[in-house]
Scaffold this motif. Structure first.
Motif, PDB file in Angstrom:
ATOM      1  N   PRO A  15     -35.415 -61.110 -64.376  1.00 44.60           N
ATOM      2  CA  PRO A  15     -36.688 -61.437 -63.425  1.00 44.60           C
ATOM      3  C   PRO A  15     -36.817 -60.281 -62.960  1.00 44.60           C
ATOM      4  O   PRO A  15     -35.995 -59.370 -62.352  1.00 44.60           O
ATOM      5  N   TYR A  16     -38.174 -60.036 -62.473  1.00 46.04           N
ATOM      6  CA  TYR A  16     -38.567 -58.940 -61.679  1.00 46.04           C
ATOM      7  C   TYR A  16     -38.747 -59.278 -60.175  1.00 46.04           C
ATOM      8  O   TYR A  16     -39.073 -60.215 -59.815  1.00 46.04           O
ATOM      9  N   SER A  17     -38.101 -58.547 -59.405  1.00 45.93           N
ATOM     10  CA  SER A  17     -37.937 -58.956 -58.208  1.00 45.93           C
ATOM     11  C   SER A  17     -38.105 -57.622 -57.292  1.00 45.93           C
ATOM     12  O   SER A  17     -37.867 -57.735 -55.960  1.00 45.93           O
ATOM     13  N   HIS A  18     -38.960 -56.910 -57.716  1.00 46.26           N
ATOM     14  CA  HIS A  18     -39.220 -55.581 -56.839  1.00 46.26           C
ATOM     15  C   HIS A  18     -40.471 -55.968 -56.113  1.00 46.26           C
ATOM     16  O   HIS A  18     -41.200 -57.055 -56.050  1.00 46.26           O
ATOM     17  N   SER A  19     -41.193 -54.776 -55.414  1.00 44.52           N
ATOM     18  CA  SER A  19     -42.258 -55.106 -54.243  1.00 44.52           C
ATOM     19  C   SER A  19     -43.561 -55.178 -55.170  1.00 44.52           C
ATOM     20  O   SER A  19     -43.851 -54.616 -56.310  1.00 44.52           O
ATOM     21  N   PHE A  20     -44.337 -55.949 -54.403  1.00 47.14           N
ATOM     22  CA  PHE A  20     -45.547 -56.122 -54.992  1.00 47.14           C
ATOM     23  C   PHE A  20     -46.516 -55.880 -53.946  1.00 47.14           C
ATOM     24  O   PHE A  20     -46.553 -56.617 -52.689  1.00 47.14           O
ATOM     25  N   HIS A  21     -47.157 -54.648 -53.902  1.00 47.97           N
ATOM     26  CA  HIS A  21     -47.820 -53.943 -53.056  1.00 47.97           C
ATOM     27  C   HIS A  21     -49.516 -54.206 -53.152  1.00 47.97           C
ATOM     28  O   HIS A  21     -50.322 -53.337 -53.665  1.00 47.97           O
ATOM     29  N   TRP A  22     -50.030 -55.135 -52.696  1.00 48.35           N
ATOM     30  CA  TRP A  22     -51.479 -55.582 -52.516  1.00 48.35           C
ATOM     31  C   TRP A  22     -51.716 -56.166 -51.394  1.00 48.35           C
ATOM     32  O   TRP A  22     -51.387 -57.351 -51.258  1.00 48.35           O
TER      33      TRP A  22
END
Length: 442
Positions: A98-105
């Motif tokens: 699963p992807y758990s990195h940052s979401f910058h918006w």
């Protein structure tokens, strides 16, 4: 070995043309990691692009076969696939955590965008295909961010595909900014090799010939655009690139009747994100423009419009029906202002020229339909020379008109249909734009 697995997982590739040593390929085949198949199947189908037409699968005498062989003309630009060439794939699937990195918006969606985003998220949750039917400038890309993050967070591998290279080049840095820690591969004709296993792939639809059972989700942006809308093999490539049962998300401002009928779950947005209506095209006669350009004469009405934009400091895009006409017109425009540039599909510097227009370094650009989509220039004014030409269908006219008025700061851009007689497609385009505005403000 890991690098080879990362590259080949989900891909179908010519055995003799991988970016890895042949010794490594042969070792992996012997150890059972790589599956080998013939490029042309026994029933004369290309295993890469799935073409089966007798006009495209051509026979020839082959020295290697010492007799008759067949090759696929349809996808030959990606390297010749023939009866005696091998295609390879990696047998085992790649486990994605699963992807758990940052979401910058930090942007905000309008009510209509938010509704469409939630509807799309619901479709993804139920693993069903979906159509985003939204006018040019509605903010289609932004409403994809949250559902895309949802899919990545669940460990899904995603491809965003579009028919045009320019659209992919425009979208790729925007997605990288939103997911800064995510490995994203950007694939198009002439793109360089990118190592590693990308969770998110940005690709022209042609590049999907090279994928097989790779993605848990494919988003087809500009699904109505040429050549995707005209070439059935590209739709087959999208389907082939998906894992069994995986959904397709279509995004379009001008979906075809066939697409509207085939995808029951839809979200519609007929208002731009800034809340202003779409600019309605103005008709302006430009009699005998073809002869004018052939004889090195600038049509006065067109020259007057360009001079007006230059005096106001408004950037402009002028669309032409053919590359030949662009080349005839370019020196005439440069007599008005030497800084005006021209671009078309065969221009290797078109990306840099568009960037110059965006940065205000040049006042305007002459272009073919190559820039009808995926290009946003603040305050740009749009002129379409030969709007009556057969090449300009209503959907293309709507897309070109959609370059104007996209900014909330400058929402009222001008669109001029320069013509040698009003066509049915011109009327259809203007009527549809008016209907979008009426529907969007009910």
């Amino acid at each position: 070995m890991n690098e080879l697995q990362e590259f080949l997982t989900g891909r179908i590739w010519l055995r003799d043309f991988t970016p890895f040593p042949q010794e490594m390929i042969e070792k992996s085949i012997r150890e059972g990691f790589i599956q080998v198949q013939k490029g042309i199947t026994e029933n004369l189908q290309c295993a890469r692009c799935l073409e089966i037409s007798p006009e495209k699968i051509v026979s020839f005498w082959c020295a290697k076969c010492e007799g008759q062989c067949h090759y696929c003309r349809h996808c030959i630009r990606m390297g010749r696939v023939s009866t005696c060439t091998d295609l390879i794939t990696w047998k085992e699937s790649h486990t994605i955590s699963p992807y758990s990195h940052s979401f910058h918006w930090n942007g905000e969606l309008t009510k209509l965008q938010q509704q469409a985003s939630e509807e799309l998220g619901d479709s993804l949750h139920q693993n069903r295909s979906h159509l985003i039917y939204a006018v040019c400038g509605a903010g289609k890309t932004e409403l994809l961010f949250s559902p895309l993050h949802q899919a990545l967070s669940e460990g899904k591998r995603v491809c965003i595909a579009a028919p045009r290279t320019d659209v992919i080049l425009e979208l790729s840095p925007r997605l990288q900014a939103v997911f800064p820690e995510l490995m994203i591969h950007t694939l198009y004709g002439g793109s360089t090799f990118e190592p590693g296993f990308a969770r998110l792939v940005m690709a022209t639809t042609h590049q999907l010939y090279r994928f097989q059972h790779a993605f848990d989700l494919v988003i087809v942006d500009e699904a109505d655009a040429f050549p995707y809308s005209y070439d059935p093999s590209l739709a087959r490539a999208v389907s082939k690139s998906l894992k069994p049962g995986a959904p397709i998300i279509y995004v379009s401002a001008t979906p075809s009747p066939k697409l509207l009928e085939s995808v029951p779950h839809q979200s519609k947005i007929f208002r731009r994100f800034h809340g202003h209506p779409l600019p309605v095209p103005i008709y302006r006669a430009l009699w005998n423009y073809r002869r004018s350009f052939r004889t090195n004469k600038m049509p006065k009405k067109l020259a007057d419009w360009i001079i007006q934009k230059l005096e106001k400091g408004e950037p402009f895009m002028v669309f032409f029906p053919t590359i030949e006409m662009i080349r005839q017109a370019e020196p005439l425009f440069k007599e008005i202002d030497i800084r005006i540039e021209a671009v078309h599909s065969k221009d290797p510097d078109r990306k840099e020229k568009v960037m110059k227009l965006r940065a205000g370094e040049i006042p305007g650009i002459l272009t073919s339909t190559i820039l009808e989509r995926g290009v946003t220039i603040e305050n740009v004014q749009v002129g379409i020379v030969g709007a009556d030409e057969d090449i300009f269908e209503a959907s293309a006219l709507i897309q070109m008109a959609g370059r104007a008025g996209r900014s909330g700061k400058f929402p009222e851009g001008q669109v001029i249909f320069f013509h040698n007689g009003v066509s049915w497609q011109m009327d259809k385009a203007r009527n549809l734009i008016n209907s979008y505005n009426e529907e969007g403000f009910r």
